[in-house]
Design a protein around this motif. Structure first.
Motif, PDB file in Angstrom:
ATOM      1  N   ASN B  32     -10.601   8.876   1.603  1.00 50.75           N
ATOM      2  CA  ASN B  32     -11.292   8.915   2.881  1.00 50.75           C
ATOM      3  C   ASN B  32     -11.403   7.474   3.353  1.00 50.75           C
ATOM      4  O   ASN B  32     -11.781   6.596   2.581  1.00 50.75           O
ATOM      5  CB  ASN B  32     -12.686   9.532   2.732  1.00 50.75           C
ATOM      6  CG  ASN B  32     -12.616  10.983   2.305  1.00 50.75           C
ATOM      7  OD1 ASN B  32     -11.679  11.692   2.630  1.00 50.75           O
ATOM      8  ND2 ASN B  32     -13.614  11.429   1.571  1.00 50.75           N
ATOM      9  N   PHE B  34     -12.514   4.491   6.297  1.00 50.82           N
ATOM     10  CA  PHE B  34     -13.569   4.197   7.264  1.00 50.82           C
ATOM     11  C   PHE B  34     -13.370   2.793   7.835  1.00 50.82           C
ATOM     12  O   PHE B  34     -12.829   1.900   7.183  1.00 50.82           O
ATOM     13  CB  PHE B  34     -14.949   4.217   6.587  1.00 50.82           C
ATOM     14  CG  PHE B  34     -15.298   5.520   5.923  1.00 50.82           C
ATOM     15  CD1 PHE B  34     -14.772   5.845   4.679  1.00 50.82           C
ATOM     16  CD2 PHE B  34     -16.175   6.405   6.528  1.00 50.82           C
ATOM     17  CE1 PHE B  34     -15.101   7.035   4.047  1.00 50.82           C
ATOM     18  CE2 PHE B  34     -16.511   7.597   5.900  1.00 50.82           C
ATOM     19  CZ  PHE B  34     -15.976   7.913   4.668  1.00 50.82           C
ATOM     20  N   TYR B  36     -16.186   0.158   9.513  1.00 49.69           N
ATOM     21  CA  TYR B  36     -17.567  -0.137   9.885  1.00 49.69           C
ATOM     22  C   TYR B  36     -17.587  -1.429  10.687  1.00 49.69           C
ATOM     23  O   TYR B  36     -16.723  -2.301  10.536  1.00 49.69           O
ATOM     24  CB  TYR B  36     -18.445  -0.313   8.640  1.00 49.69           C
ATOM     25  CG  TYR B  36     -18.933   0.974   8.019  1.00 49.69           C
ATOM     26  CD1 TYR B  36     -18.150   1.661   7.089  1.00 49.69           C
ATOM     27  CD2 TYR B  36     -20.178   1.505   8.350  1.00 49.69           C
ATOM     28  CE1 TYR B  36     -18.603   2.839   6.518  1.00 49.69           C
ATOM     29  CE2 TYR B  36     -20.632   2.679   7.778  1.00 49.69           C
ATOM     30  CZ  TYR B  36     -19.842   3.337   6.864  1.00 49.69           C
ATOM     31  OH  TYR B  36     -20.299   4.506   6.297  1.00 49.69           O
ATOM     32  N   LEU B  94     -13.240   5.547   0.436  1.00 55.82           N
ATOM     33  CA  LEU B  94     -13.938   6.377  -0.542  1.00 55.82           C
ATOM     34  C   LEU B  94     -12.839   7.145  -1.259  1.00 55.82           C
ATOM     35  O   LEU B  94     -12.221   8.029  -0.679  1.00 55.82           O
ATOM     36  CB  LEU B  94     -14.888   7.369   0.130  1.00 55.82           C
ATOM     37  CG  LEU B  94     -16.347   7.009   0.308  1.00 55.82           C
ATOM     38  CD1 LEU B  94     -17.067   8.130   1.029  1.00 55.82           C
ATOM     39  CD2 LEU B  94     -17.007   6.752  -1.034  1.00 55.82           C
ATOM     40  N   TYR B  98     -18.133   8.426  -4.829  1.00 52.70           N
ATOM     41  CA  TYR B  98     -19.012   8.214  -3.687  1.00 52.70           C
ATOM     42  C   TYR B  98     -19.226   6.730  -3.408  1.00 52.70           C
ATOM     43  O   TYR B  98     -20.058   6.355  -2.615  1.00 52.70           O
ATOM     44  CB  TYR B  98     -20.359   8.888  -3.997  1.00 52.70           C
ATOM     45  CG  TYR B  98     -20.772   8.573  -5.405  1.00 52.70           C
ATOM     46  CD1 TYR B  98     -20.520   9.453  -6.439  1.00 52.70           C
ATOM     47  CD2 TYR B  98     -21.347   7.344  -5.711  1.00 52.70           C
ATOM     48  CE1 TYR B  98     -20.842   9.125  -7.746  1.00 52.70           C
ATOM     49  CE2 TYR B  98     -21.658   7.014  -7.003  1.00 52.70           C
ATOM     50  CZ  TYR B  98     -21.409   7.913  -8.018  1.00 52.70           C
ATOM     51  OH  TYR B  98     -21.716   7.589  -9.311  1.00 52.70           O
ATOM     52  N   LYS B  99     -18.487   5.879  -4.112  1.00 51.33           N
ATOM     53  CA  LYS B  99     -18.686   4.446  -3.921  1.00 51.33           C
ATOM     54  C   LYS B  99     -17.661   3.938  -2.929  1.00 51.33           C
ATOM     55  O   LYS B  99     -16.467   4.163  -3.087  1.00 51.33           O
ATOM     56  CB  LYS B  99     -18.466   3.680  -5.216  1.00 51.33           C
ATOM     57  CG  LYS B  99     -19.284   4.119  -6.377  1.00 51.33           C
ATOM     58  CD  LYS B  99     -18.873   3.289  -7.601  1.00 51.33           C
ATOM     59  CE  LYS B  99     -19.113   4.061  -8.863  1.00 51.33           C
ATOM     60  NZ  LYS B  99     -18.748   3.293 -10.056  1.00 51.33           N
ATOM     61  N   TYR B 100     -18.144   3.228  -1.938  1.00 48.80           N
ATOM     62  CA  TYR B 100     -17.226   2.576  -1.031  1.00 48.80           C
ATOM     63  C   TYR B 100     -16.567   1.382  -1.721  1.00 48.80           C
ATOM     64  O   TYR B 100     -17.210   0.634  -2.445  1.00 48.80           O
ATOM     65  CB  TYR B 100     -17.967   2.044   0.191  1.00 48.80           C
ATOM     66  CG  TYR B 100     -18.233   3.045   1.274  1.00 48.80           C
ATOM     67  CD1 TYR B 100     -19.531   3.382   1.639  1.00 48.80           C
ATOM     68  CD2 TYR B 100     -17.190   3.649   1.967  1.00 48.80           C
ATOM     69  CE1 TYR B 100     -19.784   4.282   2.658  1.00 48.80           C
ATOM     70  CE2 TYR B 100     -17.440   4.549   2.985  1.00 48.80           C
ATOM     71  CZ  TYR B 100     -18.739   4.855   3.312  1.00 48.80           C
ATOM     72  OH  TYR B 100     -18.991   5.760   4.325  1.00 48.80           O
ATOM     73  N   PHE B 102     -14.931  -1.840  -0.166  1.00 47.69           N
ATOM     74  CA  PHE B 102     -14.813  -2.517   1.114  1.00 47.69           C
ATOM     75  C   PHE B 102     -13.774  -3.624   1.055  1.00 47.69           C
ATOM     76  O   PHE B 102     -13.527  -4.227   0.006  1.00 47.69           O
ATOM     77  CB  PHE B 102     -16.150  -3.170   1.493  1.00 47.69           C
ATOM     78  CG  PHE B 102     -17.189  -2.226   2.020  1.00 47.69           C
ATOM     79  CD1 PHE B 102     -18.123  -1.656   1.166  1.00 47.69           C
ATOM     80  CD2 PHE B 102     -17.251  -1.928   3.373  1.00 47.69           C
ATOM     81  CE1 PHE B 102     -19.098  -0.797   1.650  1.00 47.69           C
ATOM     82  CE2 PHE B 102     -18.226  -1.073   3.870  1.00 47.69           C
ATOM     83  CZ  PHE B 102     -19.149  -0.507   3.010  1.00 47.69           C
ATOM     84  N   GLY B 103     -13.220  -3.910   2.207  1.00 47.06           N
ATOM     85  CA  GLY B 103     -12.430  -5.121   2.359  1.00 47.06           C
ATOM     86  C   GLY B 103     -13.364  -6.302   2.582  1.00 47.06           C
ATOM     87  O   GLY B 103     -14.588  -6.141   2.652  1.00 47.06           O
TER      88      GLY B 103
END
Lengths: 115, 112
Positions: B32, B34, B36, B94, B98-100, B102-103
């Protein structure tokens, strides 16, 4: 609805002192997460609560960090004693479902500076 | 290990210019994806997300992103930026947990 609230927004402490960060999630969100961003680096996972239980604390850097979530509501993250490398922005997030399919709701973060 | 790469750390554009921010991830399974955004002094906000289906995803404020599975990419685009788009943008994955992941973020500055 009220968002995720974190305080303080900024904290400057001396090396060796103790600091406690607080996060108030969105009401009804069982899942609460702590993340940290060290300057210039990526945002990294620290730990995850489901209600008052720690589901995963694999991202906690060391035993100077202690997170609690009494009663499954707000959470605190205590750093004792603080070291220079603990400086960064600490984000809290909450979500209704575990997978965060709808995205997490993040707080504005606490900027911690250890001098 | 899962990772996310954002190629541009700082981008400066003039208003009305087109924007494309690169994001590549490494993960072998279903992901998944995303984007932000964090506006100055504000909290991280969800811009858009991809789970499945149409690989071209539209988000808020005129942003869109395209998932290209063969390239492990999820680039963010906007045809015409505004001064109010000045912010830091984070790509995240994801992948199976459940842990993102991130870049490192891209700081965008739009000149009026």
């Amino acid at each position: 609805e009220a968002g995720v609230t974190q305080f303080p927004s900024h904290s400057v402490i001396e090396k060796g002192q103790t600091v406690t960060l607080r996060c108030d999630p969105i009401s009804g969100h069982d899942n609460l997460y702590w993340y940290r961003r060290v300057m210039g680096k990526e945002i990294k996972f620290l730990l995850h609560f489901v209600k008052e239980s720690k589901q995963d604390e694999s991202g906690m850097p060391n035993n100077r960090f202690l997170a609690e979530r009494t009663g499954g509501t707000y959470s605190t993250l205590k750093v004792q004693p603080a070291e220079l490398e603990d400086s960064g922005v600490y984000f809290c997030a909450s979500s209704q479902n575990l997978q965060g399919d709808y995205g997490y709701t993040f707080g504005s973060g606490t900027r911690l500076t250890v001098v | 290990a899962q990772s996310v790469s954002q190629h541009n750390h700082h981008v400066i554009l003039s208003e009305a210019a087109s924007l494309e921010l690169g994001c590549n991830y490494s993960y072998g399974g279903t992901v998944n994806l995303f984007w932000y955004v964090q506006y100055p002094g504000q909290h991280l906000q969800l811009l858009l997300k991809y789970f499945s289906g149409d690989p071209l995803v539209k988000g808020i404020k005129g942003f869109e992103a395209e998932f290209i599975k063969s390239k492990f990419s999820f680039n963010l685009r906007k045809p015409s930026v505004q001064w109010s788009d000045t912010a830091e943008y984070f790509c995240a994955v994801l992948g199976g947990t459940y842990k993102y992941i991130f870049g490192t973020g891209t700081r965008l500055k739009v000149l009026a």
